[in-house]
Motif scaffolding. Structure first.
Motif, PDB file in Angstrom:
ATOM      1  N   VAL A  96       0.852  -1.186   0.000  1.00  8.81           N
ATOM      2  CA  VAL A  96       0.000   0.000   0.000  1.00  8.81           C
ATOM      3  C   VAL A  96       0.888   1.237   0.000  1.00  8.81           C
ATOM      4  O   VAL A  96       1.876   1.310   0.728  1.00  8.81           O
ATOM      5  CB  VAL A  96      -0.919   0.003   1.236  1.00  8.81           C
ATOM      6  CG1 VAL A  96      -1.648   1.327   1.375  1.00  8.81           C
ATOM      7  CG2 VAL A  96      -1.912  -1.141   1.143  1.00  8.81           C
ATOM      8  N   ARG A  97       0.544   2.222  -0.832  1.00  6.10           N
ATOM      9  CA  ARG A  97       1.272   3.493  -0.875  1.00  6.10           C
ATOM     10  C   ARG A  97       0.293   4.649  -0.772  1.00  6.10           C
ATOM     11  O   ARG A  97      -0.801   4.589  -1.328  1.00  6.10           O
ATOM     12  CB  ARG A  97       2.082   3.611  -2.171  1.00  6.10           C
ATOM     13  CG  ARG A  97       3.250   2.636  -2.255  1.00  6.10           C
ATOM     14  CD  ARG A  97       4.002   2.782  -3.567  1.00  6.10           C
ATOM     15  NE  ARG A  97       5.206   1.963  -3.589  1.00  6.10           N
ATOM     16  CZ  ARG A  97       5.236   0.688  -3.919  1.00  6.10           C
ATOM     17  NH1 ARG A  97       4.110   0.081  -4.268  1.00  6.10           N
ATOM     18  NH2 ARG A  97       6.377   0.006  -3.903  1.00  6.10           N
ATOM     19  N   PHE A  98       0.704   5.729  -0.098  1.00  5.72           N
ATOM     20  CA  PHE A  98      -0.173   6.875   0.069  1.00  5.72           C
ATOM     21  C   PHE A  98      -0.129   7.825  -1.118  1.00  5.72           C
ATOM     22  O   PHE A  98      -1.021   8.649  -1.284  1.00  5.72           O
ATOM     23  CB  PHE A  98       0.194   7.637   1.348  1.00  5.72           C
ATOM     24  CG  PHE A  98      -0.237   6.928   2.596  1.00  5.72           C
ATOM     25  CD1 PHE A  98      -1.573   6.815   2.915  1.00  5.72           C
ATOM     26  CD2 PHE A  98       0.692   6.365   3.446  1.00  5.72           C
ATOM     27  CE1 PHE A  98      -1.979   6.160   4.064  1.00  5.72           C
ATOM     28  CE2 PHE A  98       0.306   5.716   4.602  1.00  5.72           C
ATOM     29  CZ  PHE A  98      -1.049   5.611   4.909  1.00  5.72           C
ATOM     30  N   GLY A  99       0.913   7.766  -1.938  1.00  4.30           N
ATOM     31  CA  GLY A  99       0.978   8.581  -3.138  1.00  4.30           C
ATOM     32  C   GLY A  99       1.096  10.071  -2.858  1.00  4.30           C
ATOM     33  O   GLY A  99       1.354  10.508  -1.738  1.00  4.30           O
ATOM     34  N   LEU A 100       0.869  10.882  -3.907  1.00  6.47           N
ATOM     35  CA  LEU A 100       1.008  12.331  -3.772  1.00  6.47           C
ATOM     36  C   LEU A 100      -0.122  12.954  -2.967  1.00  6.47           C
ATOM     37  O   LEU A 100       0.015  14.076  -2.481  1.00  6.47           O
ATOM     38  CB  LEU A 100       1.053  12.980  -5.161  1.00  6.47           C
ATOM     39  CG  LEU A 100       2.378  12.883  -5.916  1.00  6.47           C
ATOM     40  CD1 LEU A 100       2.267  13.552  -7.275  1.00  6.47           C
ATOM     41  CD2 LEU A 100       3.503  13.508  -5.121  1.00  6.47           C
ATOM     42  N   ALA A 101      -1.245  12.264  -2.857  1.00 10.21           N
ATOM     43  CA  ALA A 101      -2.347  12.810  -2.068  1.00 10.21           C
ATOM     44  C   ALA A 101      -2.140  12.600  -0.578  1.00 10.21           C
ATOM     45  O   ALA A 101      -2.590  13.415   0.236  1.00 10.21           O
ATOM     46  CB  ALA A 101      -3.667  12.170  -2.507  1.00 10.21           C
ATOM     47  N   GLY A 102      -1.456  11.521  -0.210  1.00 11.86           N
ATOM     48  CA  GLY A 102      -1.303  11.191   1.203  1.00 11.86           C
ATOM     49  C   GLY A 102       0.058  11.513   1.791  1.00 11.86           C
ATOM     50  O   GLY A 102       0.159  12.012   2.915  1.00 11.86           O
ATOM     51  N   GLY A 103       1.133  11.242   1.029  1.00 11.71           N
ATOM     52  CA  GLY A 103       2.483  11.465   1.544  1.00 11.71           C
ATOM     53  C   GLY A 103       2.742  12.901   1.968  1.00 11.71           C
ATOM     54  O   GLY A 103       3.161  13.161   3.101  1.00 11.71           O
ATOM     55  N   PRO A 104       2.504  13.884   1.083  1.00 12.78           N
ATOM     56  CA  PRO A 104       2.722  15.280   1.485  1.00 12.78           C
ATOM     57  C   PRO A 104       1.806  15.737   2.621  1.00 12.78           C
ATOM     58  O   PRO A 104       2.208  16.580   3.428  1.00 12.78           O
ATOM     59  CB  PRO A 104       2.418  16.062   0.192  1.00 12.78           C
ATOM     60  CG  PRO A 104       2.711  15.090  -0.898  1.00 12.78           C
ATOM     61  CD  PRO A 104       2.261  13.760  -0.362  1.00 12.78           C
ATOM     62  N   LEU A 105       0.590  15.211   2.687  1.00  5.92           N
ATOM     63  CA  LEU A 105      -0.297  15.571   3.798  1.00  5.92           C
ATOM     64  C   LEU A 105       0.296  15.106   5.125  1.00  5.92           C
ATOM     65  O   LEU A 105       0.371  15.875   6.096  1.00  5.92           O
ATOM     66  CB  LEU A 105      -1.673  14.955   3.602  1.00  5.92           C
ATOM     67  CG  LEU A 105      -2.661  15.157   4.766  1.00  5.92           C
ATOM     68  CD1 LEU A 105      -3.020  16.627   4.921  1.00  5.92           C
ATOM     69  CD2 LEU A 105      -3.929  14.312   4.568  1.00  5.92           C
ATOM     70  N   LEU A 106       0.720  13.851   5.180  1.00  5.24           N
ATOM     71  CA  LEU A 106       1.299  13.309   6.411  1.00  5.24           C
ATOM     72  C   LEU A 106       2.608  14.020   6.762  1.00  5.24           C
ATOM     73  O   LEU A 106       2.877  14.296   7.938  1.00  5.24           O
ATOM     74  CB  LEU A 106       1.534  11.810   6.258  1.00  5.24           C
ATOM     75  CG  LEU A 106       0.270  10.959   6.044  1.00  5.24           C
ATOM     76  CD1 LEU A 106       0.641   9.496   5.841  1.00  5.24           C
ATOM     77  CD2 LEU A 106      -0.686  11.109   7.207  1.00  5.24           C
ATOM     78  N   ALA A 107       3.411  14.342   5.736  1.00  2.84           N
ATOM     79  CA  ALA A 107       4.660  15.069   5.991  1.00  2.84           C
ATOM     80  C   ALA A 107       4.365  16.464   6.529  1.00  2.84           C
ATOM     81  O   ALA A 107       5.029  16.942   7.457  1.00  2.84           O
ATOM     82  CB  ALA A 107       5.489  15.158   4.708  1.00  2.84           C
ATOM     83  N   GLY A 108       3.368  17.130   5.938  1.00  5.43           N
ATOM     84  CA  GLY A 108       2.995  18.461   6.412  1.00  5.43           C
ATOM     85  C   GLY A 108       2.536  18.440   7.857  1.00  5.43           C
ATOM     86  O   GLY A 108       2.900  19.317   8.653  1.00  5.43           O
ATOM     87  N   ILE A 109       1.735  17.447   8.208  1.00  4.91           N
ATOM     88  CA  ILE A 109       1.271  17.318   9.593  1.00  4.91           C
ATOM     89  C   ILE A 109       2.456  17.097  10.530  1.00  4.91           C
ATOM     90  O   ILE A 109       2.556  17.717  11.593  1.00  4.91           O
ATOM     91  CB  ILE A 109       0.260  16.160   9.714  1.00  4.91           C
ATOM     92  CG1 ILE A 109      -1.051  16.524   9.006  1.00  4.91           C
ATOM     93  CG2 ILE A 109      -0.011  15.822  11.171  1.00  4.91           C
ATOM     94  CD1 ILE A 109      -2.045  15.390   8.938  1.00  4.91           C
ATOM     95  N   ALA A 110       3.375  16.217  10.127  1.00  4.21           N
ATOM     96  CA  ALA A 110       4.534  15.906  10.971  1.00  4.21           C
ATOM     97  C   ALA A 110       5.419  17.136  11.173  1.00  4.21           C
ATOM     98  O   ALA A 110       5.810  17.465  12.300  1.00  4.21           O
ATOM     99  CB  ALA A 110       5.342  14.764  10.356  1.00  4.21           C
TER     100      ALA A 110
END
Length: 583
Positions: free
Chosen positions: A433-447
């Motif tokens: 499973v991969r979060f892709g461009l929709a999920g990865g940057p969101l999680l990075a931004g939150i972190a």
């Protein structure tokens, strides 16, 4: 005109037309930036009918970069408050999101059975109706794995020709047909996705509006009630003047009182028993019976410490004369970020004290262990000269608060892209499973928003700049998506088979949202602002989040969206692969 210039012109024209259309209000409701998608669909069809085309690479770049901008800046803003939201509402919101995913999967399977769709076409319908591109990619990978598995089982190398297949389940084919049939399955998957995706975006917005109409919700009232509820959940700080009558405190510094650090109580002023002037106080201030002190803390903590100090005093020290100044100081100096108040020792350096801290709109006690973040507002009490020195140490630069540090921003974006490519193994699934461009940057931004800073790198975007970047990102995404899908969507929309897919996709979108939304509103009394954010998050749909934000004008939508996003993304990716592998 070059292909690049024409693509930019088309995106700009679609943005202008879409925003103008989206600004039109009907009974107090407008589409907002979602109008750009409709304008893009129409423009894409018109350009195709005229024999033209918009460069697909330019559209892909604009779409993905716009999406990345939107989700990363949303994550940066959510970071400081996300843990508090998860602690309060995380379980209930993720339960709602799980219900929406499960009902959506069931609706897609029912629609596939009624329309006679192949499993890949059913997966495409599910991904499009729930606007989830990473799930589509996962389904394509699962389909490729299934093709390889079938080829091995039938002893086929993939070189033999095969008849074509349509979107409906049909007669079984021989082993030699596996490679070509698999190609047709990819077509099934992508075609149903492309046709149902625009309806998925519109369906989420329609569900929000239907729930608003069904329960006759006044959005402004809902937002106000939510603010009041959040304020009640977070105990406010207050001042209290106490008369020292405990002789055991004679000669004891305030900071050595039992429970001071634990409760976060701070002393700000003192009136000596033999003086008429109020002076500033801090943890090093020595107490004597008969003195009147002013302390700051939550009501619970003040009630707890009052018996050990003395009763409330009728004297209000803020109204008495004295050489005391209170100032709100902004933390902007990189050298003191992530250092605790105890480390800074402001009472020893300048004789000042920090009585409270404002972070992400929340007021919090100033404990010694509290670390300072960029953009924090600290309330400093002391004599005027000492307060000025403290402000200089902390930064207090209004200019810095209006600047966006781009180096940390692009470091965060890079980390988000890389995070989105990391595969997460799931037992029973052939592909990770991969979060892709929709999920990865969101999680990075939150972190990064939660961490705030590392060394001299500060992840902070001024509110106005953050809002502008989010809007720009969403406009680019919707314009490019509409232009890319316009000709295919409108051509199929007016065919009998395509209309069936669109209706099935719209129902797959609407029914789960309405069922869960009604249950959450009636039985759980869920606030409409939170509900809209959770609905958008359960569909992992940034355009729906943008619409919800414009509709409710509440940042709680974004917080609810982020709270359910990771689990929802995982569930949708798994569900899409199951439709392919178990079909």
């Amino acid at each position: 005109m070059s292909a690049v210039s024409f693509a930019i012109l088309a995106i700009a024209a679609v943005a202008v037309a879409g925003l103008m259309f989206g600004g039109i209000k009907v009974r107090g409701v407008s589409l907002g930036t979602a109008g750009v998608l409709l304008a893009g669909l129409i423009a894409g069809d018109l350009i195709g009918r005229a024999g033209g085309s918009v460069d697909s690479d330019m559209l892909s770049f604009a779409k993905e970069f716009g999406l990345l901008l939107f989700v990363f800046t949303t994550g940066i803003e959510l970071g400081p408050g996300i843990l508090r939201l998860l602690a309060r509402r995380g379980a209930s919101l993720n339960l709602m999101a799980t219900g929406i995913v499960v009902l959506g999967l069931g609706s897609a399977m029912l629609a596939a059975w009624l329309l006679g769709l192949t499993p890949p076409a059913a997966a495409g319908l599910f991904c499009g109706a729930t606007t989830n591109t990473p799930a589509l990619a996962a389904a394509e990978q699962a389909l490729s794995w299934r093709r390889s598995s079938e080829s091995r089982e039938n002893g086929v190398t993939g070189d033999a020709p095969a008849p074509t297949n349509d979107l409906r389940g049909g007669d079984s084919q021989d082993a030699a047909a596996v490679p070509s049939e698999s190609h047709d399955r990819i077509t099934d998957l992508t075609a149903t996705y492309a046709v149902t995706y625009p309806g998925g975006v519109a369906g989420i917005i329609l569900a929000m509006l239907l729930l608003r109409r069904l329960f006759r919700i006044d959005v402004a009232t809902e937002a106000r009630l939510l603010r009041e509820q959040e304020a009640a959940e977070h105990e406010a700080l207050e001042r209290r003047c106490l008369l020292i009558d405990n002789r055991h405190l004679n000669g004891l510094p305030f900071g050595r009182l039992a429970g001071v650090e634990e409760t976060g109580i701070r002393i700000s002023r003192i009136l000596r028993s033999d003086s008429n002037d109020v002076v500033a106080a801090n943890d090093r201030t020595v107490l004597h019976p008969g003195d009147v002190i002013q302390v700051v803390g939550t009501r619970e903590s003040l009630d707890r410490i009052e018996p050990s100090i003395g009763p409330k005093s009728d004297i209000d020290l803020t109204q008495r004369t004295g050489n005391v100044r209170v100032s709100r100081v902004f933390v902007t100096r990189s050298e003191i970020l992530n250092r605790s108040l105890a480390e800074l020792a402001l009472d020893q350096l300048f004789g000042t004290t920090v009585t409270r801290i404002e972070r992400a709109g929340i007021e919090m006690p100033a404990r010694g262990a509290t670390q300072l973040h960029f953009g924090d507002v600290v309330h400093v009490v002391g004599d005027p000269a000492a307060v000025e020195q403290t402000a200089a140490l902390l930064g207090n630069s209004a200019r810095s608060l209006q600047q966006t540090p781009f180096v940390p921003m692009f470091i965060g974006i890079t980390a988000g892209i890389l995070l989105g490519t990391i595969g997460i193994p799931v037992p029973g699934l052939a592909t990770p499973v991969r979060f892709g461009l929709a999920g990865g940057p969101l999680l990075a931004g939150i972190a990064f928003g939660l961490v705030g800073s590392i060394g001299r790198l500060v992840w902070y975007i001024p509110s106005s700049a953050n809002h502008a970047l989010r809007q720009l990102g969403m406009i680019l995404f919707l314009a490019a998506a509409g232009l890319g899908a316009g000709r295919t969507f409108l051509a199929l929309a007016f065919s009998l088979e395509g209309a069936g897919w669109i209706v099935a996709g719209l129902l797959t979108t609407l029914l789960p949202l309405l069922i869960v939304g009604i249950v959450a509103r009636v039985w759980a009394g869920q606030n409409y602002c939170i509900l809209c954010g959770a609905m958008a998050g359960s569909m992992t749909d940034p355009p729906a989040l943008s619409f919800a934000q414009s509709l409710t004008e509440s940042e709680s939508c974004s917080k609810a969206y982020a709270a359910v996003y990771p689990l929802t993304m995982l569930l949708r990716i798994v569900a899409a692969q199951l439709l392919v592998l178990l079909g």
